[in-house]
Scaffold this active site. Structure first.
Site, mmCIF file in Angstrom:
data_model
loop_
_atom_site.group_PDB
_atom_site.id
_atom_site.type_symbol
_atom_site.label_atom_id
_atom_site.label_comp_id
_atom_site.label_asym_id
_atom_site.label_seq_id
_atom_site.Cartn_x
_atom_site.Cartn_y
_atom_site.Cartn_z
ATOM 1 N N ARG A 91 0.441 -1.015 0.409
ATOM 2 C CA ARG A 91 -0.018 0.101 -0.106
ATOM 3 C C ARG A 91 0.403 0.956 0.244
ATOM 4 O O ARG A 91 0.486 2.089 -0.659
ATOM 5 C CB ARG A 91 -1.164 -0.039 1.284
ATOM 6 C CG ARG A 91 -2.190 -1.178 0.971
ATOM 7 C CD ARG A 91 -3.097 -0.701 2.225
ATOM 8 N NE ARG A 91 -2.503 -1.771 3.428
ATOM 9 C CZ ARG A 91 -3.247 -2.434 4.301
ATOM 10 N NH1 ARG A 91 -4.381 -1.517 4.166
ATOM 11 N NH2 ARG A 91 -2.243 -2.847 5.279
ATOM 12 N N LYS A 187 -15.193 6.980 -0.431
ATOM 13 C CA LYS A 187 -14.768 6.974 1.014
ATOM 14 C C LYS A 187 -13.543 7.411 0.849
ATOM 15 O O LYS A 187 -12.619 8.697 0.357
ATOM 16 C CB LYS A 187 -13.811 5.889 0.876
ATOM 17 C CG LYS A 187 -13.421 5.415 2.335
ATOM 18 C CD LYS A 187 -12.809 4.142 2.194
ATOM 19 C CE LYS A 187 -11.488 3.902 1.933
ATOM 20 N NZ LYS A 187 -10.894 2.836 2.111
ATOM 21 N N ASP A 213 -13.808 -5.860 -2.950
ATOM 22 C CA ASP A 213 -12.238 -4.751 -2.396
ATOM 23 C C ASP A 213 -10.788 -6.322 -2.288
ATOM 24 O O ASP A 213 -11.340 -7.124 -3.062
ATOM 25 C CB ASP A 213 -12.618 -4.182 -0.899
ATOM 26 C CG ASP A 213 -11.516 -3.114 -1.132
ATOM 27 O OD1 ASP A 213 -10.307 -2.928 -1.587
ATOM 28 O OD2 ASP A 213 -11.670 -2.639 0.236
HETATM 29 C C1 R5P Z 1 -7.278 0.381 -0.147
HETATM 30 O O1 R5P Z 1 -6.861 0.567 -0.905
HETATM 31 C C2 R5P Z 1 -7.625 -0.543 -0.322
HETATM 32 O O2 R5P Z 1 -8.498 -1.623 -1.333
HETATM 33 C C3 R5P Z 1 -8.791 -1.483 1.095
HETATM 34 O O3 R5P Z 1 -10.061 -1.292 1.206
HETATM 35 C C4 R5P Z 1 -8.155 -0.909 2.929
HETATM 36 O O4 R5P Z 1 -6.821 -1.124 2.590
HETATM 37 C C5 R5P Z 1 -8.913 -1.662 3.728
HETATM 38 O O5 R5P Z 1 -8.090 -1.334 4.924
HETATM 39 P P1 R5P Z 1 -8.900 -1.215 5.919
HETATM 40 O O6 R5P Z 1 -9.925 -2.672 6.198
HETATM 41 O O7 R5P Z 1 -8.814 -0.803 6.788
HETATM 42 O O8 R5P Z 1 -10.268 -0.321 5.962
#
Ligand code: R5P
Length: 306
Positions: A91, A187, A213
C-alpha cells in the site's frame, strides 16, 4: 521441482502440494532465543527448481522468506520462485507525501537481493507493482475462483458496490461479467484505521449488494460500506475480498456489523477468532498449483490470468 513453506500459511502450502500430488519439502524454520529467524533445509536441493510458499502479511513472515531464500541459494538450488499469495507493504507504492518511503519497491529489491529468481503473486494492491520487480513476476487473480462462487449464488437483481475509488476497476469487472449495475462509495480516509463515507454514486435500494475489495485490514472500509448499503435500503449485502488480513479491531467491527456473508480466499490463514462469523473461505490452492506446474514446465500461465 520442490515446494517449501515458511510458517506464514502452511495449510495453503499443504493444499497446493496435494493438488500437485507431491509432498512439502523438509525444512525447519524456527527462531533463535533472541527471535532471529533460524532455517535449515533437511534434504538435498542442489540444482532443484524450488518454490517457496509464503505470504508476507507480517514483518516476521517477510524475514522468514528472505532467510529461506538465502538458505536455498547457498544450498545451490537451480532456481527459486517465491510464491507470495499476499504481498505485504504494497500500500506504500508511491510518494503521496514528502519524506515517505516506497516500501513496495524496497521489498521487491530485498527479494531479488536474497536470491529469488522469480515471483508468483496474487491480486497485488496495485497492478503497477509488477514493474517494481527486475525479475519475472507472474500476477494471478483470484477472480476465476471468486466468479465461480458468485455465479452459484443466482442473484436476481445484483449491484456491485465499490467501497472506495481504488476498487472501482475491480467492481466494474465483476459487474460486467455478472451483467449487474455498479455503485461507488466516495470514501475519505481520516487516519490509518478510520474512514468516513462522503457520498454514494448509484442505487442500492432493494438490491442484492455485492461489495468487492482487494483486501480487508482493520475492516473499517468494509463495515462502513455494509452499513451504508443497509442505510440506503439494500435487500442483502455480500462482501468479497481476496486478502483477509483482519488485524486490529477487525473482529469487533465485523461482529458489530450486519454481516450476511463475507467471502475471502486462503492467501492468508483465517485466525481462529473469526470462526463464529459468517465467513466463507475459497481456496486458491488449485489455481496456484496449476501456475506452479506451468512455471516448472515452461508453459504459459496467461490462460490462468482472467
Ligand atoms: C484500500 O486501498 C484497500 O483496497 C482497502 O480498502 C483497505 O486497505 C482496507 O483497509 P481497512 O480494512 O483497514 O479499512
Amino acid at each position: 521441482m520442490r515446494i517449501f513453506s515458511g510458517n506464514a500459511n502452511r495449510p495453503l502450502a499443504q493444499s497446493i502440494c496435494q493438488s500437485l500430488d507431491m509432498r512439502l519439502g523438509e525444512m525447519t524454520c524456527s527462531r533463535f532465543a533472541d527471535g532471529e529467524v533460524k532455517v535449515q533445509v533437511h534434504e538435498d536441493v542442489r540444482g532443484a527448481d524450488v518454490f517457496i510458499i509464503q505470504p508476507t502479511h507480517t514483518n516476521d513472515f517477510l524475514m522468514e522468506l528472505l532467510v529461506i531464500a538465502d538458505a536455498m541459494r547457498r544450498a545451490s538450488v537451480g532456481r527459486i520462485t517465491a510464491v507470495i499469495p499476499y504481498f505485504g507493504y504494497a500500500r506504500q507504492d508511491r510518494k503521496h507525501d514528502g519524506r515517505v518511503p516506497i516500501t513496495a519497491k524496497l521489498v521487491a529489491n530485498l527479494l531479488a537481493t536474497a536470491g529469488i529468481d522469480r515471483v508468483l503473486a496474487v491480486d497485488l494492491h496495485a497492478t503497477q507493482i509488477q514493474g517494481f520487480f527486475d525479475i519475472p513476476l507472474d500476477h494471478l487473480s483470484a477472480f476465476p475462483v471468486q466468479l465461480e462462487y458468485l455465479k452459484s449464488c443466482n442473484f436476481e437483481n445484483p449491484v456491485l458496490l465499490s467501497p472506495d475509488t481504488g476498487s472501482i476497476k475491480l467492481a466494474d469487472k465483476v459487474a460486467k461479467v455478472l451483467g449487474a449495475d455498479l455503485a461507488i462509495i466516495d470514501k475519505r480516509r481520516t487516519s490509518d484505521t478510520e474512514t468516513e463515507v462522503a457520498n454514494v454514486i448509484g442505487t442500492v435500494e432493494g438490491r442484492e449488494v455485492i461489495i468487492v475489495d482487494d483486501m480487508i485490514s482493520t475492516a473499517g472500509t468494509l463495515s462502513k460500506a455494509i452499513q451504508t448499503a443497509y442505510d440506503r435500503g439494500a435487500k442483502s449485502v455480500m462482501s468479497m475480498a481476496t486478502h483477509a488480513i483482519l488485524c486490529g479491531t477487525a473482529y469487533e467491527r465485523l461482529s458489530s456489523t450486519n454481516l450476511d456473508e463475507l467471502v475471502i480466499t486462503d492467501t492468508i490463514p483465517l485466525k481462529r477468532r473469526f470462526a463464529d462469523l459468517p465467513i466463507r473461505v475459497l481456496s486458491l490452492a488449485g489455481l496456484l498449483g496449476d501456475a506452479i506446474h506451468r512455471i516448472h514446465t515452461n508453459q504459459s500461465v496467461s490462460s490462468l490470468i482472467k
